[in-house]
Design a protein around this motif. Structure first.
Motif, PDB file in Angstrom:
ATOM      1  N   PHE A  11       0.845  -1.190   0.000  1.00 42.41           N
ATOM      2  CA  PHE A  11       0.000   0.000   0.000  1.00 42.41           C
ATOM      3  C   PHE A  11       0.881   1.240   0.000  1.00 42.41           C
ATOM      4  CE2 PHE A  11      -2.473   3.243   2.270  1.00 42.41           C
ATOM      5  CZ  PHE A  11      -3.572   3.302   1.433  1.00 42.41           C
ATOM      6  N   SER A  12       0.590   2.161  -0.873  1.00 43.50           N
ATOM      7  CA  SER A  12       1.369   3.393  -0.965  1.00 43.50           C
ATOM      8  C   SER A  12       0.867   4.386   0.080  1.00 43.50           C
ATOM      9  CB  SER A  12       1.241   3.990  -2.360  1.00 43.50           C
ATOM     10  OG  SER A  12       1.858   5.250  -2.389  1.00 43.50           O
ATOM     11  N   LEU A  13       1.685   4.648   1.065  1.00 44.49           N
ATOM     12  CA  LEU A  13       1.322   5.599   2.109  1.00 44.49           C
ATOM     13  C   LEU A  13       1.268   7.018   1.550  1.00 44.49           C
ATOM     14  CD1 LEU A  13       0.679   5.910   5.089  1.00 44.49           C
ATOM     15  CD2 LEU A  13       3.101   6.227   5.502  1.00 44.49           C
ATOM     16  N   HIS A  14       2.105   7.311   0.591  1.00 41.65           N
ATOM     17  CA  HIS A  14       2.110   8.644  -0.003  1.00 41.65           C
ATOM     18  C   HIS A  14       0.788   8.924  -0.731  1.00 41.65           C
ATOM     19  CE1 HIS A  14       4.160  12.278  -1.125  1.00 41.65           C
ATOM     20  NE2 HIS A  14       3.731  12.126  -2.367  1.00 41.65           N
ATOM     21  N   PHE A  15       0.249   7.912  -1.412  1.00 37.83           N
ATOM     22  CA  PHE A  15      -1.053   8.068  -2.071  1.00 37.83           C
ATOM     23  C   PHE A  15      -2.137   8.335  -1.041  1.00 37.83           C
ATOM     24  CE2 PHE A  15      -5.002   6.256  -3.754  1.00 37.83           C
ATOM     25  CZ  PHE A  15      -5.137   7.046  -4.879  1.00 37.83           C
ATOM     26  N   PHE A  16      -2.071   7.653   0.100  1.00 42.20           N
ATOM     27  CA  PHE A  16      -3.035   7.885   1.172  1.00 42.20           C
ATOM     28  C   PHE A  16      -2.933   9.317   1.694  1.00 42.20           C
ATOM     29  CE2 PHE A  16      -3.926   7.854   5.760  1.00 42.20           C
ATOM     30  CZ  PHE A  16      -5.267   7.526   5.710  1.00 42.20           C
ATOM     31  N   LEU A  17      -1.720   9.837   1.857  1.00 41.50           N
ATOM     32  CA  LEU A  17      -1.546  11.203   2.343  1.00 41.50           C
ATOM     33  C   LEU A  17      -2.084  12.224   1.342  1.00 41.50           C
ATOM     34  CD1 LEU A  17       1.989  10.973   3.961  1.00 41.50           C
ATOM     35  CD2 LEU A  17      -0.217  11.099   5.114  1.00 41.50           C
ATOM     36  N   ILE A  18      -1.877  11.984   0.054  1.00 44.70           N
ATOM     37  CA  ILE A  18      -2.431  12.872  -0.967  1.00 44.70           C
ATOM     38  C   ILE A  18      -3.956  12.847  -0.904  1.00 44.70           C
ATOM     39  CG2 ILE A  18      -2.660  13.226  -3.469  1.00 44.70           C
ATOM     40  CD1 ILE A  18       0.026  14.110  -2.432  1.00 44.70           C
ATOM     41  N   THR A  19      -4.538  11.686  -0.658  1.00 48.70           N
ATOM     42  CA  THR A  19      -5.994  11.569  -0.538  1.00 48.70           C
ATOM     43  C   THR A  19      -6.499  12.362   0.663  1.00 48.70           C
ATOM     44  OG1 THR A  19      -5.843   9.357  -1.492  1.00 48.70           O
ATOM     45  CG2 THR A  19      -7.889   9.930  -0.377  1.00 48.70           C
ATOM     46  N   VAL A  20      -5.810  12.275   1.772  1.00 48.83           N
ATOM     47  CA  VAL A  20      -6.222  13.026   2.962  1.00 48.83           C
ATOM     48  C   VAL A  20      -6.112  14.527   2.708  1.00 48.83           C
ATOM     49  CG1 VAL A  20      -5.598  13.509   5.356  1.00 48.83           C
ATOM     50  CG2 VAL A  20      -5.696  11.159   4.562  1.00 48.83           C
ATOM     51  N   ILE A  21      -5.048  14.959   2.047  1.00 53.75           N
ATOM     52  CA  ILE A  21      -4.904  16.376   1.719  1.00 53.75           C
ATOM     53  C   ILE A  21      -6.041  16.831   0.808  1.00 53.75           C
ATOM     54  CG2 ILE A  21      -3.461  18.035   0.464  1.00 53.75           C
ATOM     55  CD1 ILE A  21      -1.027  16.515   1.577  1.00 53.75           C
ATOM     56  N   TRP A  66       4.031  21.729   2.823  1.00 52.06           N
ATOM     57  CA  TRP A  66       5.153  21.975   1.923  1.00 52.06           C
ATOM     58  C   TRP A  66       6.478  21.720   2.638  1.00 52.06           C
ATOM     59  CZ3 TRP A  66       6.016  27.329  -0.837  1.00 52.06           C
ATOM     60  CH2 TRP A  66       6.975  27.170  -1.829  1.00 52.06           C
ATOM     61  N   ASN A  67       6.569  22.142   3.894  1.00 52.40           N
ATOM     62  CA  ASN A  67       7.782  21.945   4.681  1.00 52.40           C
ATOM     63  C   ASN A  67       8.055  20.458   4.953  1.00 52.40           C
ATOM     64  OD1 ASN A  67      10.041  22.761   6.075  1.00 52.40           O
ATOM     65  ND2 ASN A  67       8.946  23.101   7.988  1.00 52.40           N
ATOM     66  N   GLN A  68       7.010  19.662   5.073  1.00 51.14           N
ATOM     67  CA  GLN A  68       7.150  18.229   5.318  1.00 51.14           C
ATOM     68  C   GLN A  68       7.291  17.426   4.028  1.00 51.14           C
ATOM     69  OE1 GLN A  68       7.286  16.698   8.373  1.00 51.14           O
ATOM     70  NE2 GLN A  68       7.341  18.758   9.236  1.00 51.14           N
ATOM     71  N   ASN A  69       7.357  18.087   2.879  1.00 51.44           N
ATOM     72  CA  ASN A  69       7.466  17.462   1.553  1.00 51.44           C
ATOM     73  C   ASN A  69       6.308  16.517   1.254  1.00 51.44           C
ATOM     74  OD1 ASN A  69       9.840  18.767   0.863  1.00 51.44           O
ATOM     75  ND2 ASN A  69      11.107  17.191   1.823  1.00 51.44           N
ATOM     76  N   MET A  70       5.118  16.889   1.698  1.00 49.61           N
ATOM     77  CA  MET A  70       3.945  16.066   1.426  1.00 49.61           C
ATOM     78  C   MET A  70       3.321  16.406   0.082  1.00 49.61           C
ATOM     79  SD  MET A  70       2.168  16.065   5.139  1.00 49.61           S
ATOM     80  CE  MET A  70       1.340  14.496   5.071  1.00 49.61           C
ATOM     81  N   LEU A  71       3.709  17.516  -0.508  1.00 51.33           N
ATOM     82  CA  LEU A  71       3.131  17.923  -1.783  1.00 51.33           C
ATOM     83  C   LEU A  71       3.917  17.389  -2.975  1.00 51.33           C
ATOM     84  CD1 LEU A  71       2.216  21.599  -0.894  1.00 51.33           C
ATOM     85  CD2 LEU A  71       0.749  19.595  -0.881  1.00 51.33           C
ATOM     86  N   ASN A  72       5.080  16.795  -2.734  1.00 50.97           N
ATOM     87  CA  ASN A  72       5.860  16.201  -3.816  1.00 50.97           C
ATOM     88  C   ASN A  72       5.310  14.811  -4.116  1.00 50.97           C
ATOM     89  OD1 ASN A  72       7.494  18.430  -3.790  1.00 50.97           O
ATOM     90  ND2 ASN A  72       9.016  17.514  -2.418  1.00 50.97           N
ATOM     91  N   TRP A  73       4.944  14.588  -5.368  1.00 50.18           N
ATOM     92  CA  TRP A  73       4.380  13.287  -5.719  1.00 50.18           C
ATOM     93  C   TRP A  73       5.472  12.216  -5.744  1.00 50.18           C
ATOM     94  CZ3 TRP A  73      -0.047  11.066  -5.502  1.00 50.18           C
ATOM     95  CH2 TRP A  73      -0.241   9.867  -6.160  1.00 50.18           C
ATOM     96  N   THR A  74       6.636  12.544  -6.230  1.00 50.70           N
ATOM     97  CA  THR A  74       7.729  11.577  -6.274  1.00 50.70           C
ATOM     98  C   THR A  74       8.828  12.021  -5.314  1.00 50.70           C
ATOM     99  OG1 THR A  74       8.781  12.728  -8.108  1.00 50.70           O
ATOM    100  CG2 THR A  74       7.303  10.917  -8.654  1.00 50.70           C
ATOM    101  N   ASN A  75       9.500  11.051  -4.742  1.00 52.89           N
ATOM    102  CA  ASN A  75      10.576  11.375  -3.788  1.00 52.89           C
ATOM    103  C   ASN A  75      11.916  11.304  -4.469  1.00 52.89           C
ATOM    104  OD1 ASN A  75       8.817  11.787  -1.706  1.00 52.89           O
ATOM    105  ND2 ASN A  75       8.849   9.640  -1.095  1.00 52.89           N
TER     106      ASN A  75
END
Length: 117
Positions: free
Chosen positions: A53-63, A108-117
């Motif tokens: 499961f992609s946690l980053h996809f989940f965070l984008i969904t919550v945002i 933005w400071n936590q790098n949650m808006l970047n889709w790729t790392n």
């Protein structure tokens, strides 16, 4: 008031009794090995049944959900613009927008808006 507390207490006791009774009479086994294993036509599974499961996809969904709630809160403010005092309305909308901008800066400071790392 006493009657309300008494009825609430009776309802809580009855619901707890029914839940305990259903757990006792249930035929489910928590450690049933056959139900926990994946089914592939009677053969042993070739790979894991769980997909990563992609946690980053989940965070984008919550945002995105938070963004939807923000929009739902801003629309009534626009509607009440002509019906309220301009100074009070301005203070409210500025406070709300500053609060949203602080949240955006934190994301933005936590790098949650970047889709790729």
């Amino acid at each position: 008031m006493i009657l309300l507390v008494l009825l609430s207490f009776i309802i809580i006791i009855i619901s707890n009794f029914v839940m305990i009774l259903s757990m006792i009479l249930s035929k489910k086994s928590l450690k049933d090995r056959e139900k926990c294993s994946p089914f592939e036509c009677g053969f042993d599974p070739k790979s894991s049944a769980r997909n990563p499961f992609s946690l980053h996809f989940f965070l984008i969904t919550v945002i995105f959900l938070i963004f939807d709630v923000e929009i739902a809160l801003i629309f009534p403010m626009i509607y009440t613009f002509k019906m309220t005092n301009l100074i009070v309305w301005s203070k409210t909308i500025i406070f709300f927008l500053i609060f949203l901008l602080i949240g955006l800066y934190h994301e933005w400071n936590q790098n949650m808006l970047n889709w790729t790392n």
